[in-house]
Enzyme design. Sequence first.
Site: not given
Ligand code: F6R
Length: 606
Positions: A501, A100-101, A601, A485, A482, A2, A74, A27, A478
């Site tokens: 394996h 938020n929360g 985010k 997602e 990427k 949110c 959200w 976000r 990674e």
């Molecule tokens: C992937 C991504 C997430 C964040 C994860 C941790 O692209 O952005 O996997 O890396 O949610 O977020 P932070 O770094 O803000 O703690």
Amino acid sequence: MCGIIGYIGPREAANVGIGCLRRLEYRGYDSCGGAVIHDGRMEIRKGAGKIDEINRELKLDSMKGNIGIFHTRWATHGNVSRENAHPHCDDNEKFSIVHNGIIENYSYLKEQLAKKGHAFSSETDTEVIVHLIADYYNGNLKDAVLRALNDLEGSYAICVISSYEPDVIIAAKNESQLVIGLGNGENFIASDIPAILSETKDFIIMENREVAVVSRDYAEFCNLEGTVIQKKIQRTELDAASAEKGLYEHFMLKEIHEQPRAVEDAISNRISEGRVILEGEFPLSANDIKRIIVVACGTSWHAGLVGEFMLEEIARIPTEVEYASEFRYRNPVIEDGTLVIAISQSGETADTLAALREARKKGAKILGIVNSIGSSIAREADYVLYTHAGPEIGVASTKAFTSQLAVLYLLTVYIGDKKGLLPQQQVQNRIRDIRKLPLQMQKVLGKSEAIRKIAEKYSGKNNALYLGRGINYPIALEGALKLKEVSYIHAEGYPAAEMKHGPIALIDEHMPVFFIATKDERTYSKIMGNIEEVKARNGEVIAIASEDDEDIGKKAHIVINIPRSSYILTPLLAVIPLQLLAYHTATLRGCDVDKPRNLAKAVVVE
Ligand code: F6R
């Protein structure tokens, strides 16, 4: 997650507020709305959908009034619907709230309020707060909010307005982030600084269990007991453009291209006269660090895995990397001399913050490696090394990742130097290596168009495999993260040797396999063996390879070259083609790269 905006001043609150709310879209959210007070009357407009859609339908930004609160939701409690969208109000529409929360005791409170005759119109936990406030109101909004907050268990950032007192917004925070932006005859409230950077550079960061009374001309603070608190005004050096897309089509692409600058900013003020200088930011004696535990989530966890390799290799400190969400619910052993490093772009990730607190309880020293200035992790850690990547708006983390790696590298060289493990010449060589990186990264970015063509070839696939070894195994993870997602293609990352394996069963002519196959003495010949194994099963091999590797073209179907760097820095270059590949694949598939479905985010709830 949110997003909250509040505005009070001479301008039309909805016009200003909805503009700022758009900067919180990154976000992640599913519904939005706003409430304003005009001529003593509360008006609320809200709906399920994106800001543009709801605005077209309801003209959110045309509401009249000089005080307003705005929200992107959200969903956590209750499905995505107009009723569950914020703001929520009491039965008589005299009070409204955005939140938020998560309120953990909301069922109990709802029951109590219902017995008193309060009627609820949503399934949210938030609605109980505004009913509580209405219930407690006795001529003073701040007092009613304080009483309500004292009944709550859980996390919140809230803004409350009332048509009884149309000249103040009451804001409060516990766990979820909230900042007050100070203008000239007007004030702002926001979930994060970049959302209101276009309006002001002067901020007050709220701490847990603090309440603010915000009017046009002042912001006053107290704790939940009502005791007045003096707060410091902080001036940010970020400029508004850093939170805008500029000439790029998407934030993700802009941020991928910002990486040379981000790495430069992460290192530039920390190197002097051939040495890494971290004493000011990290005054812990290197010899007192006997063991390191990294806690993080997602991409930041991948950065931790690369960091583990660096720290063990150069600084010779036993290092473990833990998912923050697992660490917090175990009973981890923390001995004397344990340093816990919490890595986080947002500095607000709930699991990482909880892991940090768990480690602190057990006596560890905490170092935060954080991007977002003044965020919770940065404030709660004993020491903080900011990554200085600037606001990262695209949901998929890119520049934050490479700047985390740059900081981990500096930390490693610093500890190695302080422990006397690196002769001065080696320290200088290591510094020279990282100084070369921004230019080398630029060179890789020049391949964006070529990588788009490769993406065209594979964008119709349903699966992909990413394999790497040693320090590039986390880059395989990674790369896969990427791709999945942002493009919604199922992708797995593995250490290449693990393929035998299990995952090898997946390989056939439909499976693209991305190898990080850069030249080094330790793993190169092994990776070549793994490539042969994939080819023998008709898999398509795409290799990220060193530009001086003349043989790889005979083995891989497609080769993407990257410049030669020292082995330990290859992840910072190897990840870039994988980020670009994910980006181009997603845009070719018509995906919303900056706001992938279901993602947020900053994951500020468990
Ligand atoms: C992937 C991504 C997430 C964040 C994860 C941790 O692209 O952005 O996997 O890396 O949610 O977020 P932070 O770094 O803000 O703690």
